[in-house]
Design an enzyme around this catalytic site. Structure first.
Site, PDB file in Angstrom:
ATOM      1  N   CYS A 391     -13.825  10.746 -44.976  1.00  0.00           N
ATOM      2  CA  CYS A 391     -13.766   9.824 -43.599  1.00  0.00           C
ATOM      3  C   CYS A 391     -14.655  10.636 -42.421  1.00  0.00           C
ATOM      4  O   CYS A 391     -15.593  10.407 -42.397  1.00  0.00           O
ATOM      5  CB  CYS A 391     -12.141   9.737 -43.272  1.00  0.00           C
ATOM      6  SG  CYS A 391     -12.269   7.943 -42.494  1.00  0.00           S
ATOM      7  N   HIS A 519     -10.882   7.949 -48.729  1.00  0.00           N
ATOM      8  CA  HIS A 519      -9.819   8.997 -48.804  1.00  0.00           C
ATOM      9  C   HIS A 519      -9.530   9.145 -50.272  1.00  0.00           C
ATOM     10  O   HIS A 519      -8.525   8.723 -50.660  1.00  0.00           O
ATOM     11  CB  HIS A 519      -8.606   8.733 -48.032  1.00  0.00           C
ATOM     12  CG  HIS A 519      -8.879   8.821 -46.320  1.00  0.00           C
ATOM     13  ND1 HIS A 519      -8.589   9.813 -45.830  1.00  0.00           N
ATOM     14  CD2 HIS A 519      -9.199   7.768 -45.780  1.00  0.00           C
ATOM     15  CE1 HIS A 519      -9.135   9.641 -44.794  1.00  0.00           C
ATOM     16  NE2 HIS A 519      -9.139   8.389 -44.372  1.00  0.00           N
ATOM     17  N   GLU A 521      -7.963  11.418 -51.754  1.00  0.00           N
ATOM     18  CA  GLU A 521      -6.790  12.136 -51.791  1.00  0.00           C
ATOM     19  C   GLU A 521      -5.631  11.504 -52.174  1.00  0.00           C
ATOM     20  O   GLU A 521      -4.793  11.936 -52.745  1.00  0.00           O
ATOM     21  CB  GLU A 521      -6.602  13.090 -50.938  1.00  0.00           C
ATOM     22  CG  GLU A 521      -6.088  12.489 -49.224  1.00  0.00           C
ATOM     23  CD  GLU A 521      -7.477  12.068 -48.437  1.00  0.00           C
ATOM     24  OE1 GLU A 521      -8.648  11.680 -49.143  1.00  0.00           O
ATOM     25  OE2 GLU A 521      -7.169  11.864 -47.266  1.00  0.00           O
TER      26      GLU A 521
HETATM   27  N1  GLN Z   1     -11.942   7.931 -36.312  1.00  0.00           N
HETATM   28  C1  GLN Z   1     -12.785   7.694 -37.559  1.00  0.00           C
HETATM   29  C2  GLN Z   1     -12.982   6.124 -37.791  1.00  0.00           C
HETATM   30  O1  GLN Z   1     -12.035   5.394 -37.289  1.00  0.00           O
HETATM   31  C3  GLN Z   1     -12.399   8.313 -38.813  1.00  0.00           C
HETATM   32  C4  GLN Z   1     -11.250   7.953 -39.457  1.00  0.00           C
HETATM   33  C5  GLN Z   1     -10.466   8.887 -40.512  1.00  0.00           C
HETATM   34  O2  GLN Z   1     -10.933   9.809 -40.710  1.00  0.00           O
HETATM   35  N2  GLN Z   1      -9.521   8.259 -41.190  1.00  0.00           N
HETATM   36  O3  GLN Z   1     -13.891   5.857 -38.522  1.00  0.00           O
END
Ligand code: GLN
Length: 548
Positions: A391, A519, A521
């Site tokens: 992310c 994600h 995970e």
């Molecule tokens: N802050 C970034 C976004 O909103 C990444 C979010 C995250 O890592 N979950 O896109």
């Protein structure tokens, strides 16, 4: 309709005893006997969900397939069992009151005074019952009551489950209380008094626990068990030891089984050979082999976790677990080098990361610590150390590449600099007009298609995947062409090709460098490790020889 059985788990004496893991392990034991379970968490706070809370307050926010932002305990439930969880499995005081108050505003209470009993307690009971309605093949509903017995906040939940027993009868409801037995040095004596008091506190709420799970340093001896049994009115066989463990939480189902917890649950519910639910003895061999890797690993792979919240191990809970899972098929144990991204800089990066076999930048929000993450990525890229960016970790990999390889000076995400001339990461189109913070990100599982011939496609051995998301920003398509000409490949997109879901470096410039907007995970289990983590650990393991 089946005779669904309900198991409620409360906690006493202290917080953080591991109720989440405990109830998840009960789920494992029931599943290993062939039953279908689902697990629900009741959180006694007023937030609707933990989505708006800082990781320092709450640890990680766990995301379900249907996009609920939930307590991290739901992560344990999904790692220990196969129950598919949804927003129904995560309940908070905030949600319960919000529903009741909205109903009151609509005039649905027909002039009556709206009260904690029966309106709030009825709403809590409804939410428990919804699980059975939505999962018709379920055998057991397990409910974790968050907080510690004695807290003001948990009272309505305890009252609701007291009533629940009245509604369904003791033959379909079981109360388990998880408690702590401290050891007083120097004599090393195990103290039962706090447990006695905590059970009395439960009795004040009208609940007599049927089974006690006792956290203590060691296994309890018969004398201590008898004492607890006598004072707490629970038969000796239902006083279960839960000793501190040195190795892994994945040993807990086995420990409980050896303490005959699952036998006692079967006996409590009078589940015998003749019961249609009875399905014999549990099979826990697979869990035994998970534990064996932790106890006797063939190799130890060190992964540097470069993030803002590394002091709090729960802030990246699912990630740490998924990395461990990744080592299991390789008989490797993963150890973490926790690196605070606010401390890391271009001068100390080598020193801080010199022992790392792989480098991971996790998800996150806000500009704090970004510069350290970028330096860590430059180090991984230039030194050909396996890199996984998740992310925000993918977004940083794109920024780093844009700045240092594509020479886009001060390239950035608009999250950190609204005026950059190279906004390689930008806010998603449908996020622009959103002002509310709670539950408004791109959340939950979405399909993605992988690019044929990419490393990612090899890893998944598929062209179509479905992974969970939690973000507002994304790769800016305006720059796709600049990247296409470079060594950074877009390896996954949304099926309509509009959103970039993953990037990777061409194998000619780096052996293993992947960033995912999603994600992975959240979908890894010890018995089914996620292929992306297995591949990451496999390639990181190759560094052991190189580093020697
Ligand atoms: N802050 C970034 C976004 O909103 C990444 C979010 C995250 O890592 N979950 O896109």
């Amino acid at each position: 309709m089946k005779n669904v059985r309900y198991i409620f788990v409360t906690g006493g004496v202290a917080s953080s005893l591991g109720k989440g893991v405990s109830i998840a392990a009960i789920g494992t034991l029931l599943e290993s006997r062939g039953y279908k379970v689902t697990i629900q968490k009741m959180d006694p706070y007023l937030n609707i969900d933990p989505g708006t809370m800082s990781p320092y307050q709450h640890g990680e926010v766990y995301v379900t397939d249907d996009g609920a932002e939930t307590d991290l305990d739901l992560g344990y439930y999904e790692r220990f069992t196969n129950s598919a969880l949804s927003y129904l499995n995560s309940v908070s005081t905030g949600q319960v009151y919000y529903t009741v108050i909205q109903r009151e505003r609509k005039g649905e209470y027909l002039g009556r005074t709206v009260q904690v009993i029966p309106h709030i307690t009825n709403e809590i009971k409804n939410r428990i019952l919804l699980l059975e309605k939505n999962n018709p093949d379920i055998d057991f509903v397990l409910v974790e009551i968050g907080g510690t017995v004695g807290d003001i906040e948990s009272v309505p939940f305890l009252e609701a489950i007291r009533q629940f027993r009245l509604d369904k009868g003791p033959e379909r409801t079981l109360f388990v209380h998880l408690t702590l037995l401290p050891t007083i040095s120097p004599a090393g004596e195990v103290k039962t008094k706090p447990t006695q008091h905590s059970v009395k506190e439960l009795l004040n709420q009208g609940i007599q626990p049927d089974i006690l799970i006792c956290r203590a340093k060691n296994y309890l001896d018969d004398e201590v068990k008898s004492k607890i049994s006598l004072f707490c009115n629970v038969t000796v066989k239902r006083v279960i030891s839960a000793p501190d463990i040195d190795y892994t939480i994945y040993e807990i189902p086995n420990i409980y089984h050896k303490e005959k917890l699952d036998d006692e649950i079967m006996k409590y519910f009078k589940i015998e050979n003749t019961d249609p639910l009875f399905s014999g003895n549990p099979t826990l061999e697979k869990w035994e082999s998970v534990v064996q890797v932790f106890k006797n690993p063939e190799s130890i792979v060190k992964i540097a976790l470069v993030g803002k919240y590394i002091v709090l191990s729960d802030a990246y809970r699912s990630l740490r677990e998924a990395l461990w899972h990744g080592g299991l098929p390789l008989n490797s144990k993963v150890e973490f080098i926790n690196v605070d991204s606010e401390i890391l800089n271009s001068k100390n990066v080598k020193e801080l990361l010199k022992d790392a076999h792989g480098i991971l930048v996790p998800g996150g929000f806000g500009e704090r610590g970004i510069s350290g993450k970028l330096d860590a990525i430059t180090y991984a890229r230039e030194n050909k150390i396996p890199y996984l960016g998740i992310c925000l970790g993918m977004q940083c990999a794109v920024i780093e590449f844009a700045r240092n390889v594509l020479k886009m000076e001060n390239a950035n995400s608009r999250e950190f600099n609204a005026d950059t001339i190279y906004p390689v990461i930008d806010i998603m189109e449908d996020q622009v007009s959103i002002t509310d913070k709670g539950g408004t990100m791109r959340l939950g599982a979405y399909p993605a298609k992988l690019v044929r011939g990419s490393l990612l496609q090899q890893i998944y051995n598929s062209l179509d995947i479905k992974e969970r998301h939690r973000h507002r920003f994304e790769f800016n398509n305006r720059f796709r062409n600049d990247f296409l000409k470079s060594a950074m490949l877009i390896s996954a997109t949304s099926p309509d090709d509009k959103l970039v879901e993953a990037i990777e470096l061409n194998p000619s410039v780096h052996p293993w460098f992947i960033g995912t907007q999603y994600h992975p995970e959240f979908k890894s289990q010890p018995l089914k490790p996620h292929p992306l983590f297995v591949s990451f650990i496999e390639h990181s393991r190759k560094m052991i020889l190189k580093n020697k």
